[in-house]
Every structure is written in C-alpha cells, then in structure tokens.
Design a protein around this motif. Structure first.
Motif, PDB file in Angstrom:
ATOM      1  N   ARG A 230      53.590  18.478  17.957  1.00 29.33           N
ATOM      2  CA  ARG A 230      52.926  18.257  19.237  1.00 29.33           C
ATOM      3  C   ARG A 230      52.261  19.546  19.739  1.00 29.33           C
ATOM      4  N   PHE A 231      52.927  20.677  19.520  1.00 31.17           N
ATOM      5  CA  PHE A 231      52.345  21.972  19.891  1.00 31.17           C
ATOM      6  C   PHE A 231      51.114  22.266  19.034  1.00 31.17           C
ATOM      7  N   ILE A 232      51.214  21.983  17.747  1.00 39.66           N
ATOM      8  CA  ILE A 232      50.081  22.211  16.841  1.00 39.66           C
ATOM      9  C   ILE A 232      48.897  21.320  17.237  1.00 39.66           C
ATOM     10  N   SER A 233      49.176  20.076  17.587  1.00 41.04           N
ATOM     11  CA  SER A 233      48.105  19.141  17.954  1.00 41.04           C
ATOM     12  C   SER A 233      47.369  19.611  19.197  1.00 41.04           C
ATOM     13  N   LEU A 234      48.127  19.974  20.232  1.00 35.48           N
ATOM     14  CA  LEU A 234      47.502  20.419  21.472  1.00 35.48           C
ATOM     15  C   LEU A 234      46.719  21.715  21.258  1.00 35.48           C
ATOM     16  N   SER A 235      47.280  22.622  20.466  1.00 31.98           N
ATOM     17  CA  SER A 235      46.585  23.887  20.171  1.00 31.98           C
ATOM     18  C   SER A 235      45.321  23.642  19.361  1.00 31.98           C
ATOM     19  N   SER A 236      45.374  22.706  18.427  1.00 31.87           N
ATOM     20  CA  SER A 236      44.199  22.409  17.589  1.00 31.87           C
ATOM     21  C   SER A 236      43.073  21.805  18.408  1.00 31.87           C
ATOM     22  N   ILE A 237      43.418  20.895  19.331  1.00 34.75           N
ATOM     23  CA  ILE A 237      42.395  20.298  20.190  1.00 34.75           C
ATOM     24  C   ILE A 237      41.759  21.368  21.072  1.00 34.75           C
ATOM     25  N   LEU A 238      42.594  22.254  21.615  1.00 36.28           N
ATOM     26  CA  LEU A 238      42.075  23.342  22.440  1.00 36.28           C
ATOM     27  C   LEU A 238      41.169  24.257  21.610  1.00 36.28           C
ATOM     28  N   GLY A 239      41.603  24.565  20.387  1.00 36.69           N
ATOM     29  CA  GLY A 239      40.792  25.399  19.499  1.00 36.69           C
ATOM     30  C   GLY A 239      39.480  24.733  19.138  1.00 36.69           C
ATOM     31  N   ALA A 240      39.511  23.427  18.885  1.00 36.89           N
ATOM     32  CA  ALA A 240      38.288  22.691  18.555  1.00 36.89           C
ATOM     33  C   ALA A 240      37.316  22.710  19.726  1.00 36.89           C
TER      34      ALA A 240
END
Length: 687
Positions: A314-324
C-alpha cells in the motif's frame, strides 16, 4: 446491407468513445469508494441499486476501454500523426488496469462473486497482457514511459490484491481458516509404553505423558482465547473492549458460516460469558461488531491489506502514484491535446485522492482498531467507534395490506395473462412496505428471553430441544396457570406446518393489535406486531431464509390470499381498519377444514378463530403473542442455512441474523458437537 451512420455521429463516436469510457470508469471508482462500505448499514433500495450498478459497470467499462485502446493503437500503428496519442493511450491503459483492481471498500457484491476467483485470475492475466501490449506498441519512443510504468506496476498490485481477496473469501478457503491447528495428539508409541508400564505397575522415569498433557504439554495449547475473553469487562461505553470481545468470538464462531460443528468447550465458555452480560446493548453491540468483521472479510480487501506485505504494497502504491504525478507534471507535453492532458491529470489526482481515502478508511477499520495498543486508543475519534454497522431497521408489511394494495384490481388480474404478476407484486411490496427502527425495548426483550431460555437449557440435549420449539414452549410457559387456555391455543402450532403457523398467527396478530389500538391510542408498535410484520415480509421477499422449513408455503399463501380477497370484495372492504373490523365480526362455530374439506390450504378463517380465542385472554394475550413470535423467529433463525445469514450484512443486516448469533453464543445452536462430551464420558467409564 449496413445501416448508414451520419458522418457527424461517427466523428463524435470516434472522438469521445474512449474518452467517455475513461471518464465513466473514474466516476464509477469514486462512487464505489464513497458509498460501497455504506451498504452494511443501509437498506435504501436506490443506494443499493446504485452500488450494484457501479460494481457491475466498473469492470465492464474498464475492460471495454482497454479493448478500444489496443484496437485504436493497432489500427493507426505506423502513422506519425498518432504517435503522441499512442503514448497517452498506453498511460490510460495502465490506469484502467488500476481501476480493474477496484477500491479496498468492495471486492464482491454477493458471496457468489467470491466463488469465481479463478475467472478473475484469468481476467488478471488477460488484462495485464492487454495493457502491457498497449505499452509495448509505444516503445521505444514513448515520452511517458516512466509514469506509465509506475501506474502499470500499481495496477498489477491492485488487481492481484483483488483476485487474492476473492480467493480468500471463497467458502472453501474461508472454511480452512476456521479450522483449528492440526492436533495429532501425543505420540502413540510413547503413550502405549507408558500405558503398558502402568498396567505392570512398573515405575517409569519422569512425569507421565498423561500428566504432561493435562498440564499443558504435548498436544495442548497454552493460549486459550476464552481466558482473554473473560478478562474483558463489557461496558456499553467502552467500544474498543466490545470490539475486542467480538473479534475473539468471531475467530471461534466463523466456522458456523461453512457448517462446521463447534466444540462443547466453545459452547460452554461462550455461554458462560454471555450469561454474565446484564446489558442487552452490550450483547447486541458485540454481535454487530462480529457481523461487521464478517462483512469486511467476505466483501473487502481487508484480509489482504492488513498483513505486513499488504502495508508495504500500500505504501509502494501510494508512493508510485505520487511519483507518476510528479514525473507527468515535469514531462514536456508538446504534441498532446489539451483535453487528453486534462483527462490524464484527472486520473492522477483521482487515483491519489481515492488511494488516500482508502488508507484512511483502512487505518480506522475494525480490523486495525482491534489490535490497537491501549496508549493509542485515546486518539481514535469517538464517532469512528460509535458509527452504526447495520441499518437497525426491520421491514414491515402485512397480509391484509398485501391483498388490499392491488389497485386497480383489473390491472393486476390482466397482468397474469402476460405472466407479469410476480413483477407487479415486487413493485407493490417495494411501494407499500415500510421500515421500523429496532428499539432498545425490543432488543432487551429478545436478549432477556433468550438468556432465560439458555439458563434453563444447561446441557446440549436441552438446548437442542429448546431450538426445535416453534411456539409450543412459549404457549405452555405463558399459559401454565391456565391449562385450559393452553389446550385451546395449542392447535394453532401442532396442527400446522411452521410457515402455516406463521401466516395463521400473523393474521390473528393483526386482528388483535387493531382491536387493541382502537381501545387505547398507542404511539409505539407492540413487539408482537413488529415481529409479525417483519416475519411476513421476510417470507414474501426473502424466503431463502426459510428454505429448510418452508414446506408448501406458496400454496398456503396463494389459497389464503385468494380467500381473503374474496372476503374483502364480498363486503366491499377497501382499507385496513375496515378489513380488520369485518374479520373481527366473523363468528365461526366450526373449523374450516370440517366444513370445507381439506382441499384448500387457506388459514384465513382459522386465523379469525385464533384471534377470538386470544381476545378472550384479555391483557394476557400480549405477553403470549410476544413470546410466540420470538420463538417463531428463533426457530427460523436457527434452522436457516448459515451461508444465508452470512449474506445479510452486505444488505443492511437483519434482526433474524442477530438472533441467530445470540442463540449460538448462548449455547442454543444446533451446530455444537457432542463428540467431546461422549469421549469424556467414556474416559470416566474406563477409569
């Protein structure tokens, strides 16, 4: 020959078909995130229909949009004019894969959806391949490959989580989680040697295996959940303690859903604990938490997400969306159309907001709160704990209104020619039925009476005998001072099948309550009337609850309705009060079966006879009717298939499901195994 399509329409379709699907897919995700969790505490048919439609459309729209993207990319492959469109299309395809993963608040709408986890696994493979192919077509010149890859990775995570949630909630897999750990018992060879040495009276070194077992050695568990349960003092104002108790009980009693037999230890420990509860609000709140936990396990991603790997993903997903989002913001957008850039930003912002909402809901979910340390509890807002987890409503309808609400009558008669009568009946029930909020007085009545019944049934045999009663026990206890009254009323239970007795007592209750209301202006419904109209509604709308004991209900109901309609038309009755007045004036000297024969299954005039007999008991009849209706509801609750009870929390919850769990917690269920007791008796006999 193809039908001519106007060029203007064709252009609009080419321009907006894909974009419309993208916007619709995002809208459906917003609806599901905001409203899906509310279905466990709402019985509003419009809201449930909205959630159901959004749930079905979400997968279909996303899959269609991915198909449109790959089709468009393949059609325009090699055209330089569409190079930038291809890049943005691949970016959108990754978002559609994320949408197919769905929000955390809903994975399945009904239990049957979980059984198709293999189909969703197959869909996962196909959709990932389709989105990956869309991305592949844009290489090596894709200007948006970093954000596309990030969102694509998140989409795979989300879709995999959803598929795993389907698998874990399927009945076969859910049943395995209800099994206790394997218990092979003590080593046979060691026990045999010990037993043989004992017979020869040869002392052996060390402590015997039997003593080791009794003191918590081989084959025993040092952790007893009921010891922890007994340390919890239930208080109506301490919501976290109630939740903790509910969690312990849920882990022990979830096997009921898949039809497992519970041990006599479960029965005794839980029964002793519930008998100590003096506040009916605590008992109902614990059951409410249990059903909420069940709802989340069967219909959300909570089982997948609340694990360590789930938190990390869940942390990776939120960070990836923010990075995208950051990468897309910094990417040069020359060559992209304005509408496509705006739509892409909408998808990115929508994904971040919806993911943030999902994380907040996860933090304050019951599964996280139950493991919260004591020092952190003060930071939990009170409204989070005190929020309702079921609708607390019971639908109300009665047979007299069911017969009188067919207006105009010719229209309903005409509908039978076109086989539309069932549809009109459904619409009629939706239009004229009402709902009633379950009061504390009704909760107290249910809990106190079930508790009293549990006190009297100390053994498994006595509890089983109490469960098979469907009104007779209530009659005998309520009229024990007047045996003649019991004999007069007993026929209404003993001479009829269960569902016949419900319809019989339902009509009689309507007559008695209308007559009682005419004498005194009662603002609050009597308990007997609430339960009577509730049980009637369940019979005509949700009769799967009664399937094991339904009998020839449909035949009895149609004959009774036909006779009631004929009676009302004969006397030109058009309203409920007038109908009850005419039924109350009927003077029957003989039972209908003796006069009419046994061809008709109608209980209409039998109910009039029963109402007259109850009216002769004056004020005592209210207590009798209350007790009989509670026993009739308890009989249906305990004989209903457990899987049907498991479906109710996703539709706002049902009082009959609460009654079922209370019965089991008070040791009055029929899924308790006597195997351990028999084994214990054999050991005593051997000794």
């Amino acid at each position: 020959m193809e039908l001519p399509i106007p060029e203007k329409v064709q252009k609009i379709w080419d321009l907006w078909s894909l974009r419309g699907c993208i916007m619709l897919s995002l809208l459906l995700q917003i609806i599901l995130v905001l409203f899906a969790s509310s279905r466990q505490r709402c019985k509003n048919s419009l809201l449930l229909t909205l959630i159901w439609a959004a749930y079905l459309l979400a997968d279909w729209v996303a899959a269609v949009a991915i198909g449109l993207i790959t089709q468009e990319q393949t059609r325009t492959c090699g055209h330089k004019d569409g190079e930038f469109d291809h890049d943005i299309y691949a970016f959108w395809a990754s978002f559609l894969l994320l949408h197919l993963g769905g929000p955390d608040t809903i994975t399945s709408f009904a239990l049957e959806d979980n059984e198709f986890w293999l189909r969703h696994l197959f869909g996962l493979v196909l959709q990932v391949m389709a989105a990956g192919y869309s991305f592949y077509l844009t290489l090596p010149n894709n200007k948006l490959w970093p954000p596309t890859l990030l969102v694509f990775f998140v989409g795979i995570i989300k879709y995999t989580e959803r598929t795993r949630a389907f698998y874990l909630a399927s009945l076969e897999r859910f049943g395995r989680t209800a099994l206790r750990k394997p218990e092979p018992g003590p080593d046979y060879e060691e026990v045999s040697t010990n037993y043989f040495s004992k017979l020869l009276q040869v002392p052996i070194q060390g402590e015997s295996t039997e003593n080791q077992i009794s003191s918590g050695g081989v084959g025993s568990s040092s952790h007893d959940p009921y010891m922890e349960l007994n340390r919890i003092t239930l208080n109506a104002f301490d919501e976290l303690e109630l939740l903790k108790a509910a969690h312990i009980l849920f882990e022990r009693f979830k096997g009921l859903i898949v039809g497992f037999f519970l041990t006599s230890k479960d029965r005794k420990s839980c029964r002793d604990y519930f008998l100590k509860i003096t506040d009916h609000q605590c008992a109902f709140r614990v059951v409410e938490y249990e059903l909420s936990l069940l709802f989340q396990v069967l219909h959300t991603k909570v089982v997948v997400v609340r694990q360590t790997i789930g938190y990390i993903l869940r942390f990776i997903s939120l960070s990836s969306i923010l990075g995208a989002t950051i990468v897309f913001l910094l990417t040069e957008k020359n060559g992209f159309k304005s509408i496509e850039v705006i739509l892409s930003y909408s998808l990115l912002i929508g994904a971040m907001v919806l993911d943030t909402i999902s994380v907040i809901k996860l933090i304050f979910s019951d599964w996280i709160l139950v493991v919260l340390k004591h020092s952190w509890r003060r930071y939990v807002p009170s409204f989070i704990l005190k929020r309702e987890r079921w609708s607390r409503l019971v639908f109300q309808y009665n047979m007299i209104s069911y017969c009188l609400d067919e207006r105009p009558a010719w229209f309903f008669d005409l509908s039978e020619l076109f086989h539309l009568r069932e549809v009109l009946d459904k619409l009629k029930i939706m239009r004229f039925s009402s709902s009633y909020k379950v009061t504390d007085d009704l909760k107290k009545f249910i809990f106190d009476n079930l508790k009293e019944k549990s006190n009297k049934a100390s053994t498994l045999r006595e509890s089983t005998e109490a469960c098979i009663e469907r009104g007779g026990l209530a009659l005998s206890q309520s009229t024990d001072k007047d045996f003649a009254s019991y004999i007069k009323l007993k026929w209404s239970i003993s001479e009829f099948q269960y569902t016949e007795s419900i319809l019989l007592w339902h009509i009689a209750t309507e007559i008695c309550n209308e007559e009682g209301n005419s004498n005194s202006d009662r603002k609050e419904k009597r308990k007997s009337k609430i339960l009577s109209e509730y049980m009637f509604y369940l019979l005509i709308e949700q009769n799967t609850i009664f399937s094991p004991v339904l009998g020839d209900w449909h035949l009895v109901f149609q004959d009774t309705c036909a006779e009631a309609k004929r009676f009302f038309r004969k006397y030109s009755v058009s309203n409920h009060s007038r109908a009850v007045e005419k039924m109350n004036s009927v003077r029957t000297k003989f039972r209908p079966a003796a006069v009419k024969g046994g061809r008709s299954k109608s209980v209409f005039f039998d109910a009039c006879i029963l109402a007259h007999q109850l009216q002769k008991l004056e004020d005592k009849r209210w207590d009798i009717m209350d007790q009989v209706w509670l026993e009739l509801m308890s009989y249906a609750a305990i004989n209903c298939r457990p899987i049907v009870h498991a479906q109710q929390p996703s539709w706002g919850g049902e009082l009959i499901t609460f009654t079922w769990l209370l019965l089991n917690h008070l040791g009055l269920g029929v899924q308790f195994s006597e195997q351990e007791e028999r084994a214990g008796m054999k050991m005593v006999a051997v000794k």
